[in-house]
Design a protein around this motif. Sequence first.
Motif, PDB file in Angstrom:
ATOM      1  N   ARG A 153       8.958 -16.600 -13.483  1.00  0.00           N
ATOM      2  CA  ARG A 153       9.330 -15.946 -12.231  1.00  0.00           C
ATOM      3  C   ARG A 153      10.097 -14.683 -12.576  1.00  0.00           C
ATOM      4  NH1 ARG A 153      10.830 -18.885  -6.962  1.00  0.00           N
ATOM      5  NH2 ARG A 153       9.953 -16.869  -6.372  1.00  0.00           N
ATOM      6  N   PRO A 154       9.391 -13.564 -12.682  1.00  0.00           N
ATOM      7  CA  PRO A 154      10.075 -12.323 -13.064  1.00  0.00           C
ATOM      8  C   PRO A 154      11.193 -11.998 -12.074  1.00  0.00           C
ATOM      9  CG  PRO A 154       7.681 -12.043 -13.067  1.00  0.00           C
ATOM     10  CD  PRO A 154       7.967 -13.361 -12.422  1.00  0.00           C
ATOM     11  N   ASP A 155      12.244 -11.381 -12.589  1.00  0.00           N
ATOM     12  CA  ASP A 155      13.278 -10.888 -11.684  1.00  0.00           C
ATOM     13  C   ASP A 155      12.735  -9.771 -10.804  1.00  0.00           C
ATOM     14  OD1 ASP A 155      15.425 -12.509 -12.718  1.00  0.00           O
ATOM     15  OD2 ASP A 155      15.380 -11.251 -14.506  1.00  0.00           O
ATOM     16  N   LEU A 156      11.861  -8.962 -11.389  1.00  0.00           N
ATOM     17  CA  LEU A 156      11.339  -7.812 -10.644  1.00  0.00           C
ATOM     18  C   LEU A 156       9.898  -7.536 -11.052  1.00  0.00           C
ATOM     19  CD1 LEU A 156      12.200  -5.562  -8.620  1.00  0.00           C
ATOM     20  CD2 LEU A 156      12.633  -4.109 -10.610  1.00  0.00           C
ATOM     21  N   ALA A 157       9.032  -7.429 -10.044  1.00  0.00           N
ATOM     22  CA  ALA A 157       7.658  -6.981 -10.267  1.00  0.00           C
ATOM     23  C   ALA A 157       7.576  -5.502  -9.936  1.00  0.00           C
ATOM     24  CB  ALA A 157       6.694  -7.772  -9.395  1.00  0.00           C
ATOM     25  N   LEU A 158       6.872  -4.765 -10.787  1.00  0.00           N
ATOM     26  CA  LEU A 158       6.721  -3.313 -10.620  1.00  0.00           C
ATOM     27  C   LEU A 158       5.258  -3.026 -10.323  1.00  0.00           C
ATOM     28  CD1 LEU A 158       8.738  -2.449 -13.848  1.00  0.00           C
ATOM     29  CD2 LEU A 158       9.595  -2.267 -11.498  1.00  0.00           C
ATOM     30  N   ILE A 159       5.001  -2.419  -9.180  1.00  0.00           N
ATOM     31  CA  ILE A 159       3.616  -2.224  -8.722  1.00  0.00           C
ATOM     32  C   ILE A 159       3.416  -0.766  -8.322  1.00  0.00           C
ATOM     33  CG2 ILE A 159       2.042  -2.768  -6.793  1.00  0.00           C
ATOM     34  CD1 ILE A 159       3.043  -5.648  -6.920  1.00  0.00           C
ATOM     35  N   HIS A 160       2.263  -0.237  -8.687  1.00  0.00           N
ATOM     36  CA  HIS A 160       1.828   1.023  -8.080  1.00  0.00           C
ATOM     37  C   HIS A 160       0.543   0.748  -7.312  1.00  0.00           C
ATOM     38  CE1 HIS A 160       1.478   5.273  -7.309  1.00  0.00           C
ATOM     39  NE2 HIS A 160       0.222   5.242  -7.724  1.00  0.00           N
ATOM     40  N   ALA A 161       0.584   0.932  -6.011  1.00  0.00           N
ATOM     41  CA  ALA A 161      -0.529   0.529  -5.145  1.00  0.00           C
ATOM     42  C   ALA A 161      -1.092   1.737  -4.405  1.00  0.00           C
ATOM     43  CB  ALA A 161      -0.042  -0.512  -4.144  1.00  0.00           C
ATOM     44  N   PRO A 162      -2.322   1.626  -3.926  1.00  0.00           N
ATOM     45  CA  PRO A 162      -2.918   2.758  -3.214  1.00  0.00           C
ATOM     46  C   PRO A 162      -2.229   3.069  -1.886  1.00  0.00           C
ATOM     47  CG  PRO A 162      -4.604   1.176  -3.896  1.00  0.00           C
ATOM     48  CD  PRO A 162      -3.277   0.532  -4.145  1.00  0.00           C
ATOM     49  N   LEU A 163      -1.703   2.020  -1.219  1.00  0.00           N
ATOM     50  CA  LEU A 163      -1.354   2.203   0.181  1.00  0.00           C
ATOM     51  C   LEU A 163      -0.285   1.194   0.596  1.00  0.00           C
ATOM     52  CD1 LEU A 163      -2.648   3.961   2.474  1.00  0.00           C
ATOM     53  CD2 LEU A 163      -4.129   2.004   2.975  1.00  0.00           C
ATOM     54  N   ALA A 164       0.657   1.643   1.423  1.00  0.00           N
ATOM     55  CA  ALA A 164       1.596   0.721   2.071  1.00  0.00           C
ATOM     56  C   ALA A 164       1.683   1.117   3.532  1.00  0.00           C
ATOM     57  CB  ALA A 164       2.977   0.817   1.430  1.00  0.00           C
ATOM     58  N   ASP A 165       2.142   0.188   4.371  1.00  0.00           N
ATOM     59  CA  ASP A 165       2.444   0.595   5.743  1.00  0.00           C
ATOM     60  C   ASP A 165       3.962   0.588   5.930  1.00  0.00           C
ATOM     61  OD1 ASP A 165       3.309  -2.029   6.303  1.00  0.00           O
ATOM     62  OD2 ASP A 165       1.376  -2.605   7.158  1.00  0.00           O
ATOM     63  N   ARG A 166       4.401   1.019   7.121  1.00  0.00           N
ATOM     64  CA  ARG A 166       5.841   1.137   7.341  1.00  0.00           C
ATOM     65  C   ARG A 166       6.510  -0.204   7.609  1.00  0.00           C
ATOM     66  NH1 ARG A 166       7.976   6.026   7.078  1.00  0.00           N
ATOM     67  NH2 ARG A 166       6.445   7.691   6.924  1.00  0.00           N
ATOM     68  N   ASP A 167       5.689  -1.274   7.687  1.00  0.00           N
ATOM     69  CA  ASP A 167       6.271  -2.610   7.767  1.00  0.00           C
ATOM     70  C   ASP A 167       6.510  -3.206   6.384  1.00  0.00           C
ATOM     71  OD1 ASP A 167       6.373  -2.800  10.598  1.00  0.00           O
ATOM     72  OD2 ASP A 167       4.201  -3.076  10.616  1.00  0.00           O
ATOM     73  N   GLY A 168       6.091  -2.480   5.343  1.00  0.00           N
ATOM     74  CA  GLY A 168       6.328  -2.973   3.985  1.00  0.00           C
ATOM     75  C   GLY A 168       5.173  -3.740   3.386  1.00  0.00           C
ATOM     76  N   ASN A 169       4.042  -3.802   4.091  1.00  0.00           N
ATOM     77  CA  ASN A 169       2.851  -4.424   3.518  1.00  0.00           C
ATOM     78  C   ASN A 169       2.201  -3.470   2.527  1.00  0.00           C
ATOM     79  OD1 ASN A 169       2.725  -6.877   5.300  1.00  0.00           O
ATOM     80  ND2 ASN A 169       2.575  -5.290   6.876  1.00  0.00           N
ATOM     81  N   LEU A 170       1.688  -4.022   1.432  1.00  0.00           N
ATOM     82  CA  LEU A 170       0.982  -3.225   0.428  1.00  0.00           C
ATOM     83  C   LEU A 170      -0.498  -3.542   0.478  1.00  0.00           C
ATOM     84  CD1 LEU A 170       3.137  -3.745  -2.807  1.00  0.00           C
ATOM     85  CD2 LEU A 170       3.247  -1.845  -1.174  1.00  0.00           C
ATOM     86  N   TRP A 171      -1.330  -2.535   0.332  1.00  0.00           N
ATOM     87  CA  TRP A 171      -2.764  -2.788   0.215  1.00  0.00           C
ATOM     88  C   TRP A 171      -3.172  -2.642  -1.244  1.00  0.00           C
ATOM     89  CZ3 TRP A 171      -7.349  -0.009  -1.027  1.00  0.00           C
ATOM     90  CH2 TRP A 171      -8.527  -0.707  -0.748  1.00  0.00           C
ATOM     91  N   VAL A 172      -3.749  -3.699  -1.803  1.00  0.00           N
ATOM     92  CA  VAL A 172      -4.167  -3.685  -3.202  1.00  0.00           C
ATOM     93  C   VAL A 172      -5.659  -3.974  -3.344  1.00  0.00           C
ATOM     94  CG1 VAL A 172      -1.881  -4.277  -4.072  1.00  0.00           C
ATOM     95  CG2 VAL A 172      -3.497  -6.111  -3.544  1.00  0.00           C
ATOM     96  N   GLY A 173      -6.361  -4.057  -2.223  1.00  0.00           N
ATOM     97  CA  GLY A 173      -7.804  -4.224  -2.275  1.00  0.00           C
ATOM     98  C   GLY A 173      -8.226  -5.488  -2.982  1.00  0.00           C
ATOM     99  N   ARG A 174      -9.196  -5.363  -3.865  1.00  0.00           N
ATOM    100  CA  ARG A 174      -9.729  -6.552  -4.540  1.00  0.00           C
ATOM    101  C   ARG A 174      -8.910  -6.957  -5.765  1.00  0.00           C
ATOM    102  NH1 ARG A 174     -13.112  -4.644  -8.466  1.00  0.00           N
ATOM    103  NH2 ARG A 174     -14.327  -6.539  -8.556  1.00  0.00           N
ATOM    104  N   ASP A 175      -7.797  -6.294  -5.994  1.00  0.00           N
ATOM    105  CA  ASP A 175      -6.956  -6.628  -7.144  1.00  0.00           C
ATOM    106  C   ASP A 175      -6.044  -7.799  -6.786  1.00  0.00           C
ATOM    107  OD1 ASP A 175      -6.491  -6.064  -9.800  1.00  0.00           O
ATOM    108  OD2 ASP A 175      -6.288  -3.918  -9.393  1.00  0.00           O
ATOM    109  N   HIS A 176      -6.664  -8.962  -6.609  1.00  0.00           N
ATOM    110  CA  HIS A 176      -5.931 -10.116  -6.090  1.00  0.00           C
ATOM    111  C   HIS A 176      -4.770 -10.535  -6.998  1.00  0.00           C
ATOM    112  CE1 HIS A 176      -8.901 -10.506  -2.989  1.00  0.00           C
ATOM    113  NE2 HIS A 176      -9.875 -10.584  -3.874  1.00  0.00           N
ATOM    114  N   GLU A 177      -4.860 -10.190  -8.270  1.00  0.00           N
ATOM    115  CA  GLU A 177      -3.798 -10.607  -9.191  1.00  0.00           C
ATOM    116  C   GLU A 177      -2.456  -9.961  -8.865  1.00  0.00           C
ATOM    117  OE1 GLU A 177      -6.154  -9.587 -12.489  1.00  0.00           O
ATOM    118  OE2 GLU A 177      -7.503 -11.122 -11.730  1.00  0.00           O
ATOM    119  N   LEU A 178      -2.504  -8.788  -8.258  1.00  0.00           N
ATOM    120  CA  LEU A 178      -1.243  -8.161  -7.859  1.00  0.00           C
ATOM    121  C   LEU A 178      -0.519  -9.020  -6.827  1.00  0.00           C
ATOM    122  CD1 LEU A 178      -2.386  -4.444  -7.740  1.00  0.00           C
ATOM    123  CD2 LEU A 178      -0.441  -5.307  -9.052  1.00  0.00           C
TER     124      LEU A 178
END
Lengths: 288, 288, 252, 252
Positions: free
Chosen positions: B167-192
Amino acid sequence: MTLQLASVDALVADLADGAVVAAMKDTSGAPMALARALIGKGVRGLHLVNMPTGGLFADVLIGAGCVATVEGGGVSLGEYGQAPCFVRAVKSGAVRPLDTTCPAVYAALQAGEKGIPFMPLRGLIGSDILTHRADYKIVDNPIAPPGTHDPADRAMRDPIVLIPAIRPDLALIHAPLADRDGNLWVGRDHELRILAHAARHTVATVEQIAAGNLNADPLRSAGVISALYVDAVALAPRGALPCGMAGLYEADGAAIAAYVQAAATPEGFRAWLDAFLAGDTPARRAAE
Amino acid sequence: MTLQLASVDALVADLADGAVVAAMKDTSGAPMALARALIGKGVRGLHLVNMPTGGLFADVLIGAGCVATVEGGGVSLGEYGQAPCFVRAVKSGAVRPLDTTCPAVYAALQAGEKGIPFMPLRGLIGSDILTHRADYKIVDNPIAPPGTHDPADRAMRDPIVLIPAIRPDLALIHAPLADRDGNLWVGRDHELRILAHAARHTVATVEQIAAGNLNADPLRSAGVISALYVDAVALAPRGALPCGMAGLYEADGAAIAAYVQAAATPEGFRAWLDAFLAGDTPARRAAE
Amino acid sequence: MAESYRAEELLIAVVCRLLEGSRHIAVGVSSPIPGSAALLRRALDDRIGGTGPKVSVIGAESPEFRTDGGVDMFDCAGQGRVDAFFLSGGQIDGEANINLVGVGDYPRQKARWGGSFGSAYLYFVVPRVILFREEHSRRVLVPKVDFVSAPGWSPAGVYRPGGPVALVTPLCLFTFDKARRRFALASRHPGVTLERVRDETGFDFDAPGNVPETIPPQNEWLALLRGRVAREIADPYPKFAARVFGAAPAAA
Amino acid sequence: MAESYRAEELLIAVVCRLLEGSRHIAVGVSSPIPGSAALLRRALDDRIGGTGPKVSVIGAESPEFRTDGGVDMFDCAGQGRVDAFFLSGGQIDGEANINLVGVGDYPRQKARWGGSFGSAYLYFVVPRVILFREEHSRRVLVPKVDFVSAPGWSPAGVYRPGGPVALVTPLCLFTFDKARRRFALASRHPGVTLERVRDETGFDFDAPGNVPETIPPQNEWLALLRGRVAREIADPYPKFAARVFGAAPAAA
């Protein structure tokens, strides 16, 4: 690798009596068209895995005498009440219930998906589910943090339940969309992907056939079950009725309520079933 | 629950030395903008989990002295060759390698996601990975089919490896898209999604902010990481460079090749790093 | 008359023959020759009216070849749905142990490579693992690897539906005898002598009295390779395709 | 002057008070009253300038409340990210064991219900489980359940960050004393006597000398409930919202 569209009956033509079949809860696309095909074929002795619970689909199959064992977190028609055929069959002993808790069904299928023999799950300890599931094992967690795992101290041994993998012989899916390469689109219902991966074979009815390859669309492809896992597809528009399909059509509440009333007796269920098998669908009735 | 957009530096401002941080392989959105922030902050002693492998992102962090332990299936720059800082740091003992096999990293994070202490995994037995991973346990499979598990017969005991949860203390992600509610879109990259679920906290840089809620779109929602798992988001257009973003921009091969050449010596790496921290991005260089 | 062929084309043909009967071939990263062999296998099977194998290429972008990601690929192999895969090694020894980690005492080794990647798992669960290495030398083919990333065989009782079937190098084709835990020289590539193979191999292996020469790729294979396969392999490996076949990606 | 309120509104208020401080409340199927309580909690927290809890409603369609599916919801709870959940029981006993399976000898029971669903897991991992049942009778609140779907407590050493904190019925509020493994009567709803609670409860419980009466919902709570909450709960529970609040869905 272009897939030939099959008839709904052909999807289950090779299914043997006694097979382990699995389907998801009614709200994830109840494969009612496939239920009609299974009952029409007269299959018997199925081990039905409800992922993680059963509803109308399960109750109809049980009522029609196709099922010997029903495994899952529960069978219920939700706001419409208890599942009448399930309740009757369990009480009479016609069906053996393999009761468990919902996440254990998911764990078993995820273990099947991974090709691992079991998956650990928290909870369950001290429940009567465990009393009746000789296949579930309790082990002392070998990964317990230092200091919490003294074999001499029974109170500190951190018992955990291992859920054996399930690899259904056949997964039954009703999905919104397939393409001619055999890919299925299931949108955000990611659990359907687990089901197809875990099962040795998967057949699907779909509402519609897409033009082009679903994986070629970056938006669609996030919700695709790869053709690699799909044996055959048949077109069955409104194939979940009287259950609903999220975003496409609502459940036919009146039809489900009528089912509950009819299935209160074996005779009533039989009359309902005759109409169901004859294709007396709610859509058809509405048109009359 | 509208999320305030943060600065990239603010995303990692609270990260403590010695924390367990995790990121996915470079091709799933290398969080290079976050690497710049981490190095600028001068964080030390990180336990870096590469999911399942590391590339440029890992090599730069290692070269900058941020990392004490590097865990994963491997660190490599693929067609550009070995990861120079990683190789140097392992040889010198500056970094402790926690070598494993890729599916073990996934298993560990999936166990973390599920809140279970371990996940079994096939393979590994007889490898020197296991020799050096005291945290991995071999047990006799308690679910072995009848007849295959005779405790007296050592050859029939079906040993299997248990991978402890991460259980990492912090996950670091660079994603294509987020909305202002804080949802991230990662498409078919389900592992993210697995990564964000497993981590106690997740921060993300994104290429773009979407109008509206990503979950409201039935196509987008199949590829969303729920805001429930996302602590903070910052805008960082082309934030993966010189690595690529599938469907958005290609990796800058010339820049990566230049990195390999520069990082062949500690001095060369230091010069490269100075330029990197100064924001001398390939995009800026191209404009000159 | 047989056409001339490149060294890569010979190796592709050798690997392709080993893939006969596969239904799903997965190709890892940095594997243009195995990838081309898998695509040639598919092209050949398609031609004879059958359905060629599914080919998954890790890292490919096109929907036809790409995977659903690492977790799905490893799970798929765990389910028994991947028939063939390719592994390599910085060192490979006579018992088919492979080393992808480094040379010398772990962890502070004198040579350090990337890491074991998926080998310690896929070598166990994929039935037909083909070892492939473009360098044939005593440096690579050693008596005993310094670090076992994945063992070539497992004791009875260890779950192991998978394992090595062959080792392909620029000099020859070895097959692996699981029961004897040894390689046997199956063929030497045109112009290579048994003596040369022995000289450049650090481990002992079996060899029949008369080692056959590797059959070169037929003209029709070369045609497929330089046509359809060249276009297809250019998706994941554009540089390789351009260098070997002068080909541009199919979709370009 | 206090407004009059419906029985459902009283129960919603009772449950809402138990949810104070939650960051993420999950609501299972067929739970309109707990669902309304969670949404009221959120509305109240939002009003005082804070950020109300995330509310996930299993079976909801709107992106705001729906879950990512069952696997994600159970995993989320396993991660410790669900603070509060609701369970019920065909039978509930004095040690907070719940039975969702049936009455009589398993498996051929004389009464059979749906099954244990998520209870045998969520009861263990969610810190604040509120038991809720709309029937308060000796038929439901029994000395000992016939089938333990999920136990009310676990021996030392069993991983159990979660468990019951309270039981809400149409007659009263019990709190659960984990150390003593017993319910204690915390308040009786307006007009209900201690004697009536004792008469209609099949298990023994603690009661202070002077059991307070349940505080009815304040006017401002009722206003929120009949406004914002009524609109929100109409998404998953349109019939309930129409019946209790006369409300149509927010999005309609």
